[in-house]
Design a protein around this motif. Structure first.
Motif, PDB file in Angstrom:
ATOM      1  N   GLN A 217       0.841  -1.180  -0.276  1.00 28.40           N
ATOM      2  CA  GLN A 217      -0.233   0.057   0.084  1.00 28.40           C
ATOM      3  C   GLN A 217       0.704   1.235  -0.134  1.00 28.40           C
ATOM      4  O   GLN A 217       0.348   2.439  -0.583  1.00 28.40           O
ATOM      5  CB  GLN A 217      -0.879  -0.191   1.182  1.00 28.40           C
ATOM      6  CG  GLN A 217      -2.128  -1.457   1.204  1.00 28.40           C
ATOM      7  CD  GLN A 217      -2.730  -1.292   2.062  1.00 28.40           C
ATOM      8  OE1 GLN A 217      -2.399  -0.297   3.101  1.00 28.40           O
ATOM      9  NE2 GLN A 217      -3.003  -2.585   2.631  1.00 28.40           N
ATOM     10  N   TYR A 218       2.109   1.018   0.178  1.00 26.50           N
ATOM     11  CA  TYR A 218       3.193   2.531   0.595  1.00 26.50           C
ATOM     12  C   TYR A 218       3.625   2.153  -0.849  1.00 26.50           C
ATOM     13  O   TYR A 218       3.846   3.480  -1.569  1.00 26.50           O
ATOM     14  CB  TYR A 218       4.174   1.868   1.578  1.00 26.50           C
ATOM     15  CG  TYR A 218       3.690   2.422   2.636  1.00 26.50           C
ATOM     16  CD1 TYR A 218       3.005   3.758   3.017  1.00 26.50           C
ATOM     17  CD2 TYR A 218       3.348   1.834   4.146  1.00 26.50           C
ATOM     18  CE1 TYR A 218       3.416   4.063   4.795  1.00 26.50           C
ATOM     19  CE2 TYR A 218       2.274   1.424   5.000  1.00 26.50           C
ATOM     20  CZ  TYR A 218       2.676   3.112   5.093  1.00 26.50           C
ATOM     21  OH  TYR A 218       1.876   3.304   6.641  1.00 26.50           O
ATOM     22  N   VAL A 219       4.287   1.379  -1.306  1.00 23.20           N
ATOM     23  CA  VAL A 219       5.203   1.403  -2.371  1.00 23.20           C
ATOM     24  C   VAL A 219       4.318  -0.062  -3.395  1.00 23.20           C
ATOM     25  O   VAL A 219       4.605  -1.434  -2.851  1.00 23.20           O
ATOM     26  CB  VAL A 219       6.530   0.977  -2.754  1.00 23.20           C
ATOM     27  CG1 VAL A 219       6.942   0.377  -3.893  1.00 23.20           C
ATOM     28  CG2 VAL A 219       7.070   2.096  -1.848  1.00 23.20           C
TER      29      VAL A 219
ATOM     30  N   TRP B 112       4.927   5.202  -4.284  1.00 22.07           N
ATOM     31  CA  TRP B 112       5.678   5.527  -4.215  1.00 22.07           C
ATOM     32  C   TRP B 112       6.048   6.541  -2.676  1.00 22.07           C
ATOM     33  O   TRP B 112       6.088   7.261  -2.742  1.00 22.07           O
ATOM     34  CB  TRP B 112       6.859   6.174  -4.730  1.00 22.07           C
ATOM     35  CG  TRP B 112       7.456   4.570  -5.846  1.00 22.07           C
ATOM     36  CD1 TRP B 112       7.532   4.587  -6.942  1.00 22.07           C
ATOM     37  CD2 TRP B 112       8.175   4.247  -5.080  1.00 22.07           C
ATOM     38  NE1 TRP B 112       7.680   3.008  -7.437  1.00 22.07           N
ATOM     39  CE2 TRP B 112       8.943   3.238  -6.505  1.00 22.07           C
ATOM     40  CE3 TRP B 112       9.605   3.277  -4.430  1.00 22.07           C
ATOM     41  CZ2 TRP B 112       9.329   1.835  -6.540  1.00 22.07           C
ATOM     42  CZ3 TRP B 112      10.257   2.594  -4.441  1.00 22.07           C
ATOM     43  CH2 TRP B 112      10.293   1.737  -5.563  1.00 22.07           C
ATOM     44  N   ASP B 113       4.841   5.965  -1.749  1.00 24.81           N
ATOM     45  CA  ASP B 113       4.733   6.587  -0.412  1.00 24.81           C
ATOM     46  C   ASP B 113       5.791   6.608  -0.346  1.00 24.81           C
ATOM     47  O   ASP B 113       5.879   7.057   1.543  1.00 24.81           O
ATOM     48  CB  ASP B 113       2.961   6.342   0.002  1.00 24.81           C
ATOM     49  CG  ASP B 113       2.559   7.350  -0.841  1.00 24.81           C
ATOM     50  OD1 ASP B 113       2.757   8.162  -1.266  1.00 24.81           O
ATOM     51  OD2 ASP B 113       1.220   6.893  -1.069  1.00 24.81           O
ATOM     52  N   ALA B 114       6.842   5.882   0.323  1.00 26.78           N
ATOM     53  CA  ALA B 114       8.322   5.791   1.180  1.00 26.78           C
ATOM     54  C   ALA B 114       9.251   5.019   0.459  1.00 26.78           C
ATOM     55  O   ALA B 114       9.211   4.321  -0.892  1.00 26.78           O
ATOM     56  CB  ALA B 114       7.245   4.192   2.023  1.00 26.78           C
ATOM     57  N   ALA B 115      10.224   4.965   0.904  1.00 23.28           N
ATOM     58  CA  ALA B 115      11.533   4.743   0.105  1.00 23.28           C
ATOM     59  C   ALA B 115      11.708   2.392   0.746  1.00 23.28           C
ATOM     60  O   ALA B 115      10.683   2.275   1.445  1.00 23.28           O
ATOM     61  CB  ALA B 115      12.643   5.633   0.831  1.00 23.28           C
TER      62      ALA B 115
ATOM     63  N   PHE C 157      19.305   1.174  -1.454  1.00 16.42           N
ATOM     64  CA  PHE C 157      18.031   2.041  -1.812  1.00 16.42           C
ATOM     65  C   PHE C 157      16.622   1.981  -2.180  1.00 16.42           C
ATOM     66  O   PHE C 157      17.961   2.323  -3.820  1.00 16.42           O
ATOM     67  CB  PHE C 157      18.363   3.265  -1.323  1.00 16.42           C
ATOM     68  CG  PHE C 157      18.945   3.171   0.173  1.00 16.42           C
ATOM     69  CD1 PHE C 157      18.226   3.065   1.342  1.00 16.42           C
ATOM     70  CD2 PHE C 157      20.492   3.944   0.370  1.00 16.42           C
ATOM     71  CE1 PHE C 157      18.420   3.150   2.322  1.00 16.42           C
ATOM     72  CE2 PHE C 157      21.430   3.815   1.630  1.00 16.42           C
ATOM     73  CZ  PHE C 157      20.288   3.377   2.923  1.00 16.42           C
ATOM     74  N   ALA C 158      15.245   2.610  -3.196  1.00 20.08           N
ATOM     75  CA  ALA C 158      15.203   2.671  -3.625  1.00 20.08           C
ATOM     76  C   ALA C 158      14.245   3.937  -3.260  1.00 20.08           C
ATOM     77  O   ALA C 158      13.607   3.628  -2.239  1.00 20.08           O
ATOM     78  CB  ALA C 158      13.970   1.544  -4.510  1.00 20.08           C
ATOM     79  N   ILE C 159      14.317   4.908  -3.344  1.00 16.66           N
ATOM     80  CA  ILE C 159      13.702   6.524  -2.502  1.00 16.66           C
ATOM     81  C   ILE C 159      12.792   7.370  -3.801  1.00 16.66           C
ATOM     82  O   ILE C 159      13.617   7.264  -4.776  1.00 16.66           O
ATOM     83  CB  ILE C 159      15.428   7.004  -2.053  1.00 16.66           C
ATOM     84  CG1 ILE C 159      16.109   6.231  -1.420  1.00 16.66           C
ATOM     85  CG2 ILE C 159      14.266   8.116  -1.539  1.00 16.66           C
ATOM     86  CD1 ILE C 159      17.236   6.451  -0.464  1.00 16.66           C
TER      87      ILE C 159
END
Length: 512
Positions: free
Chosen positions: A148-150, A265-268, A280-282
Motif C-alpha cells: 500500500q506504500y509501494v 511510492w509513498d515510502a523508500a 536503496f530505492a527512494i
C-alpha cells in the motif's frame, strides 16, 4: 537590480586580496561550507575557495538522506546513531525544514535474505527508541500492507517489511543554502577558483595562491589559519604542506541511478544485502533514486563516473525486492557517481567507519577527512573547536541557528499561491521545498517579468526565475551549476540542448 556576475566575482576577488583573513577554507563541499558558516558566525573573518562549483563533487552525489543510520546500529555504533537522530530532527524541524523532509522507510525482508522478521523487529524498536520515538515506534508489517506504500514491491518474494521514518533532502540545494548562510554571516566565497599552491611564512602555512578558472587571473589570499576541506583531494593538499605526509584517508565510489517513477511510492525501500550493505530505492524529486555501490577507488577523483557494471549491480540488487517493471533501463534519466572520503585503514570500504578525522599538519594547516551529510553541522563545530585554540576570540553562535529560508514548506506554498494564484500548484510546492521563505525573492522576479514564471521544461516544475536567481544570487557560473545543482532539470532528464543553450547565453551575458 543586482550587480552582474562578472562584477560580483571581481568584487569578491578584491575582498579576498585585501588584508588578512582569520580562516581560509579550501573546498566548497558541505564540510567546507559548514566550517565557514560556523567560523563566520563565531565572528571570524572567513574566506572560502572552491576549484569547481559548490557541492559539485561528493556533496551532490549522496543518497540524499538525512538519517540516523540503521546499518550503523547493526555495527554496534549506538552513540553515532543517537547523534544522527538528534541532528536529523534539528534539521527537519528548526534548521532547514524547507530542505529536510520526513519519509517512511520499508526494510524489505526477502526469503533467503540476511535478516528475519524477529531480528528486524528488534532493530526497528531500538532504532526508533534512540530517536525518542519522535516518529512513532518502528515495527514489522506484512508484504501486502507494505504494498500500500509501494505498489512495486515484489510481495511474493518477501516474508515481511520493517517500517520506520528517516528524512531526505536535495543535497545540492541544501549546500547552496549553507553557502548563503556563510555569506550572510560575513564569509567571502568564490567558486571556480583553484588553489595552485600554499603560501608559507616561517614554516607555517599562511595562505594560498589561486587561479580564477573562468578568467585565468591568479592572485593570493593570506590567512592566519588554513583549513583543508578538499574532500577526495585532501591528501593532495597535505602533501603540498609536507611531501612526507602519510595518507589520511581512502576513497569509496558510490554510484546512483535516477529513473522515471511509476506506480505508488509513498515510502523508500531498503533491501538488506549480504555482507552488511543495503540497496536503496527512494522516491526523490518526482523520480526514483536507486543505489548505491560501495567499492574502493584508487583513480583520479576527477575521473569518477558510473560504469555499465555499476548499472547492472544497482538494478540487480534493487530487483531483489522491486518488480522489474520499475527497473527498466529505458527509464534511466540520469546517473551519477561520487567518492566517500573514509579514514585510512585496512579492510573493505563497506565496513569502514563513517567518521570525521581532523588533523593538524607540520605547517599548521587543519585538514578534515571523512564525514557524512547528516552531521555536517557537528563537523563544522568540531573544526571550530580546533580553530579556537589558535583564534581564541572566536565566540560560537547559537547551536540551532536556522538556515536562510527556514520555514514550513506547506505554509510557504500557501502564501505563494495567495500572492500569485496563477502559479501552478506543483511549481509553488517545488519553490517552497527548495527555497522556503526565500521563495518570495524568486516570485518578485516573476512579478517584474512574467516570462520568468514560465516552466523551463514543460515536464518539470523548475521555472526561469530560478535560473536568473541562480546566476544573480547563487554563484552559478556554468550551465551545470544551474541545471544540475541549483535546479532539478538534469536529475529529471530535462536539460535538453536547447535549454542548455539558453542557460549558457544568460550566463555569458552575466559574465561579460
Amino acid at each position: 537590480m543586482h550587480e552582474s556576475l562578472a562584477g560580483h566575482r571581481a568584487r569578491t576577488t578584491e575582498l579576498l586580496t585585501t588584508g588578512r583573513f582569520d580562516v581560509l577554507v579550501i573546498g566548497g563541499g558541505i564540510v567546507g561550507l559548514a566550517t565557514a558558516w560556523e567560523a563566520a558566525r563565531a565572528g571570524l573573518r572567513v574566506a572560502v575557495v572552491e576549484k569547481g562549483d559548490f557541492a559539485s563533487a561528493t556533496s551532490s552525489a549522496s543518497s540524499k538522506l538525512v538519517h540516523g543510520g540503521l546499518r550503523y546500529l547493526a555495527m554496534g555504533n549506538v552513540k553515532l546513531v543517537r547523534e544522527n537522530h538528534r541532528e536529523r530532527r534539528a534539521l527537519g524541524t528548526t534548521v532547514a525544514p524547507h530542505h529536510v523532509r520526513p519519509l517512511p522507510f520499508l526494510v524489505a525482508l526477502r526469503r533467503g535474505g540476511p535478516h528475519g522478521p524477529v531480528t528486524i523487529g528488534a532493530g526497528m524498536l531500538a532504532y526508533t527508541a534512540l530517536s525518542g520515538f519522535a516518529d512513532g515506534i518502528g515495527h514489522v508489517i506484512s508484504p501486502g500492507r507494505a504494498q500500500q506504500y509501494v505498489s512495486g514491491l515484489r510481495a511474493g518474494a518477501l516474508t515481511a517489511c520493517g517500517i520506520y521514518h528517516d528524512h531526505q533532502m536535495n543535497d545540492a540545494r541544501l549546500a547552496v543554502t549553507t553557502a548563503r548562510a556563510a555569506a550572510e554571516s560575513g564569509a567571502v566565497l568564490l567558486n571556480h577558483a583553484e588553489v595552485l599552491g600554499l603560501r608559507t611564512t616561517g614554516g607555517r602555512v599562511s595562505g594560498v595562491d589561486v587561479r580564477n578558472t573562468l578568467s585565468g587571473n591568479e592572485f593570493g589570499i593570506d590567512a592566519e589559519v588554513v583549513v583543508n576541506a578538499a574532500g577526495p583531494w585532501v591528501d593532495h593538499l597535505r602533501r603540498l604542506e609536507d611531501p612526507a605526509a602519510r595518507p589520511s584517508m581512502r576513497l569509496s565510489k558510490g554510484t546512483h541511478l535516477v529513473l522515471r517513477r511509476h506506480g505508488t511510492w509513498d515510502a523508500a525501500v531498503t533491501t538488506p544485502l549480504d555482507g552488511g550493505r543495503v540497496s536503496f530505492a527512494i522516491p526523490w524529486e518526482g523520480q526514483l533514486l536507486l543505489g548505491t555501490t560501495d567499492e574502493e577507488y584508487r583513480g583520479d577523483p576527477a575521473d569518477v563516473r558510473p560504469t555499465d557494471a555499476d548499472v547492472d549491480q544497482i538494478l540487480g540488487e534493487a530487483g531483489l525486492s522491486i518488480g522489474e517493471e520499475h527497473l527498466r533501463r529505458s527509464d534511466i534519466v540520469y546517473s551519477f557517481a561520487g567518492l566517500r572520503v573514509l579514514p585510512g585503514g585496512e579492510g573493505d570500504t563497506q565496513h569502514a567507519k563513517r567518521e570525521t578525522v581532523v588533523s593538524v599538519g607540520r605547517g599548521g594547516m587543519i585538514s578534515i577527512a571523512g564525514g557524512k551529510w547528516t552531521t555536517f553541522r557537528d563537523i563544522g563545530r568540531k573544526v571550530l573547536a580546533h580553530l579556537r585554540t589558535r583564534l581564541p576570540q572566536a565566540a560560537p553562535g547559537p547551536v540551532n541557528a536556522p538556515l536562510p529560508g527556514a520555514a514550513s514548506p506547506e505554509a510557504v506554498e500557501h502564501v505563494l499561491l495567495r500572492a500569485a494564484p496563477e502559479l501552478p500548484g506543483d511549481v509553488a510546492a517545488h519553490l517552497a521545498r527548495h527555497y522556503g521563505s526565500v521563495s518570495h525573492e524568486l516570485l518578485a522576479l516573476g512579478l517584474e517579468n512574467p516570462a520568468l514564471l514560465e516552466r523551463v521544461h514543460p515536464g518539470g516544475p523548475d521555472i526561469w526565475a530560478q535560473v536568473v536567481y541562480a546566476i544573480e544570487r547563487e554563484w552559478a557560473c556554468e550551465p551545470d551549476d544551474v541545471l544540475r545543482r541549483r535546479t532539478t532539470l538534469t536529475v529529471r532528464g530535462l536539460d535538453t540542448p536547447e535549454i542548455r543553450r539558453r542557460v549558457a547565453e544568460l550566463l555569458q551575458g552575466a559574465l561579460v
